[in-house]
Design an enzyme around this catalytic site. Structure first.
Site, mmCIF file in Angstrom:
data_model
loop_
_atom_site.group_PDB
_atom_site.id
_atom_site.type_symbol
_atom_site.label_atom_id
_atom_site.label_comp_id
_atom_site.label_asym_id
_atom_site.label_seq_id
_atom_site.Cartn_x
_atom_site.Cartn_y
_atom_site.Cartn_z
ATOM 1 N N TYR A 1 -16.891 16.433 -14.332
ATOM 2 C CA TYR A 1 -17.621 15.327 -14.616
ATOM 3 C C TYR A 1 -18.191 15.189 -13.306
ATOM 4 O O TYR A 1 -18.043 15.501 -12.509
ATOM 5 C CB TYR A 1 -16.160 14.097 -14.326
ATOM 6 C CG TYR A 1 -16.193 12.692 -13.660
ATOM 7 C CD1 TYR A 1 -16.909 11.930 -15.015
ATOM 8 C CD2 TYR A 1 -15.982 12.178 -12.980
ATOM 9 C CE1 TYR A 1 -17.186 10.628 -14.719
ATOM 10 C CE2 TYR A 1 -16.652 11.041 -12.598
ATOM 11 C CZ TYR A 1 -17.316 10.232 -13.674
ATOM 12 O OH TYR A 1 -17.410 8.822 -13.410
ATOM 13 N N ARG B 1 0.498 -1.587 0.119
ATOM 14 C CA ARG B 1 0.247 -0.036 0.002
ATOM 15 C C ARG B 1 1.132 0.995 0.282
ATOM 16 O O ARG B 1 0.475 1.764 -0.662
ATOM 17 C CB ARG B 1 -0.769 0.278 1.421
ATOM 18 C CG ARG B 1 -1.876 2.126 1.379
ATOM 19 C CD ARG B 1 -3.041 1.755 2.401
ATOM 20 N NE ARG B 1 -2.754 0.627 3.021
ATOM 21 C CZ ARG B 1 -1.941 0.462 4.216
ATOM 22 N NH1 ARG B 1 -1.264 1.643 4.923
ATOM 23 N NH2 ARG B 1 -1.946 -0.384 5.319
ATOM 24 N N LYS C 1 -9.099 5.777 -18.877
ATOM 25 C CA LYS C 1 -9.824 6.746 -20.051
ATOM 26 C C LYS C 1 -9.054 6.400 -20.947
ATOM 27 O O LYS C 1 -8.291 5.127 -21.634
ATOM 28 C CB LYS C 1 -10.543 7.737 -19.779
ATOM 29 C CG LYS C 1 -11.487 8.310 -18.249
ATOM 30 C CD LYS C 1 -12.767 7.236 -18.972
ATOM 31 C CE LYS C 1 -13.535 7.766 -17.419
ATOM 32 N NZ LYS C 1 -13.707 8.809 -16.985
ATOM 33 N N ASP D 1 -8.264 18.506 -14.249
ATOM 34 C CA ASP D 1 -8.162 17.560 -14.371
ATOM 35 C C ASP D 1 -8.352 17.249 -15.784
ATOM 36 O O ASP D 1 -8.636 17.580 -16.408
ATOM 37 C CB ASP D 1 -9.515 17.239 -14.210
ATOM 38 C CG ASP D 1 -10.159 15.490 -14.950
ATOM 39 O OD1 ASP D 1 -10.278 14.861 -15.633
ATOM 40 O OD2 ASP D 1 -11.294 14.722 -14.011
HETATM 41 C C1 LIG Z 1 -13.905 9.368 -15.430
HETATM 42 C C2 LIG Z 1 -14.143 10.910 -15.382
HETATM 43 C C3 LIG Z 1 -13.226 10.698 -13.799
HETATM 44 C C4 LIG Z 1 -13.408 9.246 -13.464
HETATM 45 O O1 LIG Z 1 -12.667 8.551 -12.572
HETATM 46 P P1 LIG Z 1 -13.070 7.269 -12.377
HETATM 47 O O2 LIG Z 1 -11.595 6.352 -12.711
HETATM 48 O O3 LIG Z 1 -13.955 7.136 -12.986
HETATM 49 O O4 LIG Z 1 -13.001 7.244 -10.782
HETATM 50 C C5 LIG Z 1 -12.213 11.744 -13.979
HETATM 51 N N1 LIG Z 1 -13.518 13.044 -14.381
HETATM 52 C C6 LIG Z 1 -12.769 12.916 -15.593
HETATM 53 C C7 LIG Z 1 -13.480 13.423 -16.661
HETATM 54 C C8 LIG Z 1 -13.505 11.720 -15.979
HETATM 55 O O5 LIG Z 1 -14.058 11.811 -17.349
#
Ligand SMILES: *Cc1c(COP(=O)(O)O)cnc(C)c1O
Length: 392
Positions: free
Chosen positions: A108, A56, A205, A180
């Protein structure tokens, strides 16, 4: 071809992507990082070890991924998490009760849910504003604002925020800027070069790229902030599994060519949709009439693979399109090799109340496309048949 970046080891991005990470394993020469599943590590004497105690806290496969992520963003440090939401949580854990967040109002849905439904209960309040409007951001700032959270391009409206201006404004007030960067990826935009303090990713993604792993990441320069976040990563424990870390690492190696193809295909599809009579509006930053086009052209090295579209027939036409495509699968998520289509109001953004969605300009008729790397003409044909007015 992307320009050289002083931050990314002096090589062009396509080369950096292939060579990111620690390089051959010193013990064996293995070109790819060993998958070390061990939860614990033998110590010669208490506290005397080779840098690893418990997985961890620190794990060799995860360390390889973290190094690769830092290389790609041109940052000094990378930290990997179990999901994008776990990475966002770690950032909020830097704050304390009474602190305040300013966040984009087009973001998001899960980030909105996290800030509003979870951290508000701990006395950390969030104000949502259109971050493309600097005056609105300024107005939302309070003496206790410690974090400004930006998504650019935003999700799902693909709005473009001026990172340099936001960073200047936030730093003047003593707030950290977290970007982000999930939609753009470091192939198209490196927020640290524009003054951001923290880059946050859902590696689920484009970075993973194959819709077969859930993960998250933070990349940053500041060593003190890195130590604070590494402390939280261990103390709170939202770490990725070892096999997942490896899958994301593998995905990174083809990021440059995938993003090039996603962008090229998106350009073809945005053009097709823009000329279709069933379509009211196409949102893609590469289009000249997109309000953020000029800024995107300066701040990014490509426009990405995400497109949003509003149909003339409103909600009903939108739902018909989402269920009528065959290659574009109706599914949440984005950024994989395969094309996906979804309806944000009932899927990815359903956790945002309708009134809030409408205030931000996210209409019920909006459809979002994640354009994959298939042959673009097959994708166009798929959309054409799904948009036919006589389709049963
Ligand atoms: C999917 C997504 C998240 C969250 O990520 P997870 O891996 O699903 O927890 C945050 N920001 C954006 C822009 C996303 O597309």
């Amino acid at each position: 071809m992307s320009p050289r970046s002083a931050r990314t080891k002096g090589t062009r991005f396509g080369t950096t992507a292939v060579h990111c990470g620690p390089g051959p394993d010193p013990a064996t020469g293995a070109l790819w990082p060993p998958i070390v599943l061990s939860a614990t590590f033998a110590q010669e004497a208490p506290g005397k070890h080779k840098g690893f105690e418990y997985s961890r806290t620190r794990n060799p496969t995860r360390v390889a991924l973290e190094k690769a992520l830092a290389d790609l963003e041109g940052g000094a440090h990378g930290l990997a998490f179990a999901s994008g939401c776990a990475a966002a949580s770690a950032v909020v854990h830097l704050l304390s009760t009474g602190d305040h967040i300013v966040a984009g109002n087009d973001l998001y849905g899960g980030t909105y849910r996290l800030f509003t439904n979870v951290y508000a209960r701990f006395g950390i309040e969030t104000s949502y504003v259109d971050t493309t409007d600097l005056a609105a951001v300024k107005k939302a700032m309070r003496p206790k604002t410690r974090l400004v959270w930006v998504e650019t391009p935003s999700n799902p409206l693909l709005r473009i925020t001026d990172l340099r201006a936001i960073a200047a404004l936030s730093h003047e007030r003593g707030a950290l800027v977290a970007v982000d960067n999930t939609f753009a990826t470091p192939a198209l935009q490196r927020p640290l070069e524009h003054g951001a303090d923290l880059v946050v990713h859902s590696t689920t993604k484009y970075l993973g790229g194959h819709s077969d792993v859930v993960g998250g990441a933070i990349v940053l320069d500041d060593p003190k902030l890195r130590d604070d976040l590494a402390y939280l990563q261990n103390a709170v424990g939202g770490v990725p599994g070892v096999l997942d870390s490896y899958l994301v690492f593998r995905g990174l190696k083809t990021l440059a060519i995938r993003m090039e193809t996603h962008g090229r295909n998106a350009e073809r599809i945005a053009g097709f949709l823009g000329g279709h009579r069933a379509v009211e509006r196409v949102m893609w930053p590469g289009l000249r009439d997109h309000p953020g086009h000029g800024l995107a052209a300066r701040q990014m090295t490509g426009f990405g693979g995400m497109i949003s579209v509003v149909l003339r027939g409103g909600l009903e036409a939108g739902l018909r399109l989402v269920s009528g495509t065959k290659l574009f699968r109706c599914a949440e998520s984005l950024g994989g090799v395969e094309s996906l289509i979804e309806h944000p109001a009932s899927m990815t953004h359903a956790s945002i109340p309708k009134a809030e969605r409408e205030k931000a300009g996210l209409s019920d008729g909006l459809v979002r496309l994640s354009v994959g790397i298939e042959d673009p003409e097959d994708l166009v044909e798929d959309l054409r048949q799904a948009l036919r007015p006589d389709r049963a």
